[in-house]
Design an enzyme around this catalytic site. Structure first.
Site, PDB file in Angstrom:
ATOM      1  N   GLU A 121     -11.809  -1.724  -0.987  1.00 60.99           N
ATOM      2  CA  GLU A 121     -11.856  -3.107  -0.192  1.00 60.99           C
ATOM      3  C   GLU A 121     -11.662  -2.339   1.160  1.00 60.99           C
ATOM      4  O   GLU A 121     -10.994  -1.731   1.580  1.00 60.99           O
ATOM      5  CB  GLU A 121     -10.828  -3.974  -0.725  1.00 60.99           C
ATOM      6  CG  GLU A 121     -10.880  -4.458  -2.102  1.00 60.99           C
ATOM      7  CD  GLU A 121      -9.660  -5.286  -2.375  1.00 60.99           C
ATOM      8  OE1 GLU A 121      -9.988  -6.387  -3.309  1.00 60.99           O
ATOM      9  OE2 GLU A 121      -8.579  -5.243  -1.866  1.00 60.99           O
ATOM     10  N   CYS A 156     -10.488  -2.794   8.970  1.00 62.10           N
ATOM     11  CA  CYS A 156      -9.408  -1.889   8.239  1.00 62.10           C
ATOM     12  C   CYS A 156     -10.062  -0.978   7.195  1.00 62.10           C
ATOM     13  O   CYS A 156     -10.540  -1.988   6.103  1.00 62.10           O
ATOM     14  CB  CYS A 156      -8.201  -2.837   7.893  1.00 62.10           C
ATOM     15  SG  CYS A 156      -6.928  -2.121   6.852  1.00 62.10           S
ATOM     16  N   CYS A 175      -4.130   4.884  -4.762  1.00 65.28           N
ATOM     17  CA  CYS A 175      -3.136   5.744  -3.810  1.00 65.28           C
ATOM     18  C   CYS A 175      -2.135   6.382  -4.842  1.00 65.28           C
ATOM     19  O   CYS A 175      -1.774   6.118  -5.695  1.00 65.28           O
ATOM     20  CB  CYS A 175      -2.327   4.949  -2.872  1.00 65.28           C
ATOM     21  SG  CYS A 175      -1.417   5.863  -1.505  1.00 65.28           S
ATOM     22  N   CYS A 198       4.647   3.795  -2.821  1.00 64.26           N
ATOM     23  CA  CYS A 198       5.708   3.101  -1.989  1.00 64.26           C
ATOM     24  C   CYS A 198       5.817   1.748  -2.645  1.00 64.26           C
ATOM     25  O   CYS A 198       5.177   1.021  -3.315  1.00 64.26           O
ATOM     26  CB  CYS A 198       4.844   2.628  -0.809  1.00 64.26           C
ATOM     27  SG  CYS A 198       4.592   4.142   0.308  1.00 64.26           S
ATOM     28  N   CYS A 254       3.939  -1.756  -1.785  1.00 63.35           N
ATOM     29  CA  CYS A 254       2.533  -1.802  -1.538  1.00 63.35           C
ATOM     30  C   CYS A 254       1.758  -2.188  -2.852  1.00 63.35           C
ATOM     31  O   CYS A 254       2.041  -1.534  -3.997  1.00 63.35           O
ATOM     32  CB  CYS A 254       2.171  -0.491  -0.930  1.00 63.35           C
ATOM     33  SG  CYS A 254       0.419  -0.468  -0.709  1.00 63.35           S
ATOM     34  N   CYS A 264      -1.731  -7.098   5.085  1.00 68.58           N
ATOM     35  CA  CYS A 264      -1.128  -5.924   5.014  1.00 68.58           C
ATOM     36  C   CYS A 264      -0.484  -5.328   3.680  1.00 68.58           C
ATOM     37  O   CYS A 264       0.219  -6.223   3.308  1.00 68.58           O
ATOM     38  CB  CYS A 264      -0.130  -5.502   5.863  1.00 68.58           C
ATOM     39  SG  CYS A 264       0.554  -3.983   6.008  1.00 68.58           S
TER      40      CYS A 264
END
Lengths: 219, 352
Positions: free
Chosen positions: B94, B107, B114, B118, B121, B332
């Protein structure tokens, strides 16, 4: 691309294939380290180093590195061909994924067992529970030293094969089935991002404060 | 037997020149290709009118363009758009387009999923499915209708950019090259959680801006939020940055998500000031956008504003980032293609 970890040359004293495609490479210990730490490894001084957990104890004369061949990578297929007296470039140990003497759960998938083997061989295993996940029955590296000591506190979660000695299923399934996980103990997780993230979610769902969960992810 | 043709998009001008001469074409064909790839919205060899038909046919025998439009788009009430791209082999990524007055930020993602895990996230929750090539990163800009409006690029989408250093270095070089997208290095920011060896290479070889996800100045707290802390502690990340000449041309910003009762106290303000004492940087405070199953909550507006004021009073320029695109999960930490990954896995199980 140049490496940014300072590397020194070491001579390999032994390389063993302990399961298909899985190796333990050993060299004489050039420095002190704390169980759970990692080192950077590279084929040449200027290569980009990849990180591996040390699998030997703090007082052992030799450093053991447990790794499996990543067919898409450059380093591990090359490493697997090394023999005694060949050389490898190694960084100093670093990292703060460290165990202590408190009761805790050590949860690992695949070669993620390495830092716990290091802690085990350093003598930190007395009040620990080890949950190790692997695909096949030969995926439980170092079970020959862990099983006699930890007995029922050593759980092997095998996703593809079954035997009376193992829990048939993934680590996440094992954790889901637990009804009373102690909430005041520490949970150490090490392995692939997918396992760590999923296991952490389950632990949190079961009431473990996130403050008691410490993770190391292989990347 | 058919072989997969290599894409041209994402190659540097030097590489395009080299492959042209390898095909027996004049070296200047490389420059012509770079022009069509990076300066126009042409999406077919047929439209490259200053290259002869014969040459175009020869090139297309060996290469594909590698420009792929998004497969879907969602638009937020605030004008933010989230584009979904199919990067092949069941990989989805995305990108978020965020218009804000004269500034139009894109962005971009650098990886599918990933590995960093974290706690706060959403991308981390889908695990890691693969690296993106330089072309796949740049395609997120090239293929959207707002392409010409974009003023700023931030590598803050899915993935840890410094876990895919080569693609990030190469794509950012093409973004900022005169022959490429010609965006100023001051308008390109790469965001990292602090993978030190790769960060050093970036600081030495790129002039783009750097953003560091800090989230708490205390080591023991940070390792519970961000496993990377065990390997690359934030203090060493900051020490490393201070060794480079920052501030004159390059901007370093510190990203700080505000979690209620976790990292939002006076103790944190004081320690942040101590930690960042020698770095010429600014802090961006970010409201936490809650994700399923998280034990974390966002700090209250009052706490966030107090925190910002206290940092500013200590001489650290601190801004509060507006939350954009929350209704379409473009804000975010919310980018995720987990559902698509799951679908792919399920369909594999059925066909296996």
């Amino acid at each position: 691309m140049k490496t940014k970890l300072k590397l020194t040359k070491v001579k390999i004293i032994r390389q063993r294939e302990i399961a298909p495609g899985v190796f333990v490479l050993s060299f004489i210990r050039p420095w002190d380290f704390t169980a759970g730490q990692v080192v950077g490894l590279a084929g040449n001084e200027n290569d980009e180093a990849r990180l591996y957990s040390i699998a030997s104890g703090e007082l052992d004369e030799e450093v053991d590195i447990l790794y499996n061949i990543n067919p898409e990578g450059k380093l591990t297929p090359w490493m697997a061909q090394l023999n005694t007296a060949d050389t490898l470039w190694v960084s100093e140990p670093f990292g703060s994924f460290k165990g202590d003497g408190e009761p805790a759960w050590w949860i690992a998938s695949g070669t993620g067992i390495a830092p716990f083997v290091s802690m085990f061989r350093t003598g930190l295993h007395k009040n620990k529970k080890i949950i190790h996940g692997g695909r096949d029955l030969h995926s439980f590296y170092f079970n020959e030293i862990i099983e006699p000591e930890l007995k029922e506190n050593y759980i092997r979660c095998c996703s593809r094969e079954n035997s009376p000695e193992v829990f048939h299923g993934r680590i996440t399934q094992y954790l889901k089935e637990q009804t009373s996980l102690p909430t005041n103990e520490k949970y150490y997780l090490c392995g692939s991002a997918e396992m760590v993230v999923d296991a952490r979610d389950i632990l949190i769902e079961k009431g473990i404060p996130f403050n008691n969960i410490i993770s190391e992810i292989y990347f | 037997m058919s072989t997969v043709k290599e894409p041209l998009f994402g190659k540097s001008k030097d590489e395009l020149t080299q492959l042209s001469t390898d095909l027996g074409l004049p070296a200047y064909t490389g420059g012509q290709l770079a022009y069509w790839l990076y300066k126009t919205d042409v999406d077919s060899f047929d439209l490259m009118t200053n290259i002869s038909k014969k040459t175009r046919a020869l090139i297309s025998e060996h290469y594909v363009l590698g420009i792929n439009p998004p497969v879907s788009v969602k638009e937020s009430v605030d004008g933010t758009k989230k584009y979904l791209f199919n990067a092949g082999n069941g990989k989805f990524i995305e990108a978020a387009y965020i218009p804000d007055g004269k500034r139009h930020t894109l962005c971009v993602s650098s990886q599918v999923g990933c590995k960093m895990g974290c706690l706060f996230c959403m991308t981390g929750k889908q695990g890691f499915q693969g690296q993106l090539s330089p072309g796949e990163i740049l395609n997120q800009l090239r293929s959207i209708p707002e392409r010409a409006l974009v003023t700023n690029i931030v590598y803050m989408g899915m993935g840890e950019p410094f876990d895919n250093l080569q693609s990030v270095m190469k794509s950012s070089a093409i973004l900022t090259a005169e022959y490429g997208f010609a965006i100023s290095v001051r308008k390109v920011t790469v965001s990292t959680i602090g993978i030190i060896p790769a960060m050093k290479v970036f600081l030495e070889e790129s002039k783009c801006n750097l953003a560091v996800s800090l989230h708490t100045p205390f080591e023991d707290e940070r390792r519970k939020l961000m496993p990377v802390q065990n390997v690359y502690p934030i203090k060493e990340v900051i020490d490393t940055i201070t060794k480079y000449d920052i501030g004159k041309y390059r901007r370093v910003s510190i990203e700080y998500i505000m979690f209620k009762d976790v990292n939002d106290t006076r103790r944190h303000v004081n320690e942040l000031a101590r930690l960042l004492n020698k770095v010429n940087c600014r802090i961006n405070l970010i409201r936490f956008h809650s994700i399923p199953g998280t034990p974390l909550e966002s700090s209250s507006e009052e706490t966030i504003l107090d925190f910002q004021k206290a940092l500013n009073a200590k001489g650290i320029v601190t801004t509060l980032r507006a939350s954009r695109g929350q209704d379409i999960e473009a804000a975010c930490g919310l980018l995720s293609t987990k559902e698509l990954v799951k679908k792919k896995k399920d369909s594999n199980l059925i066909t296996e």
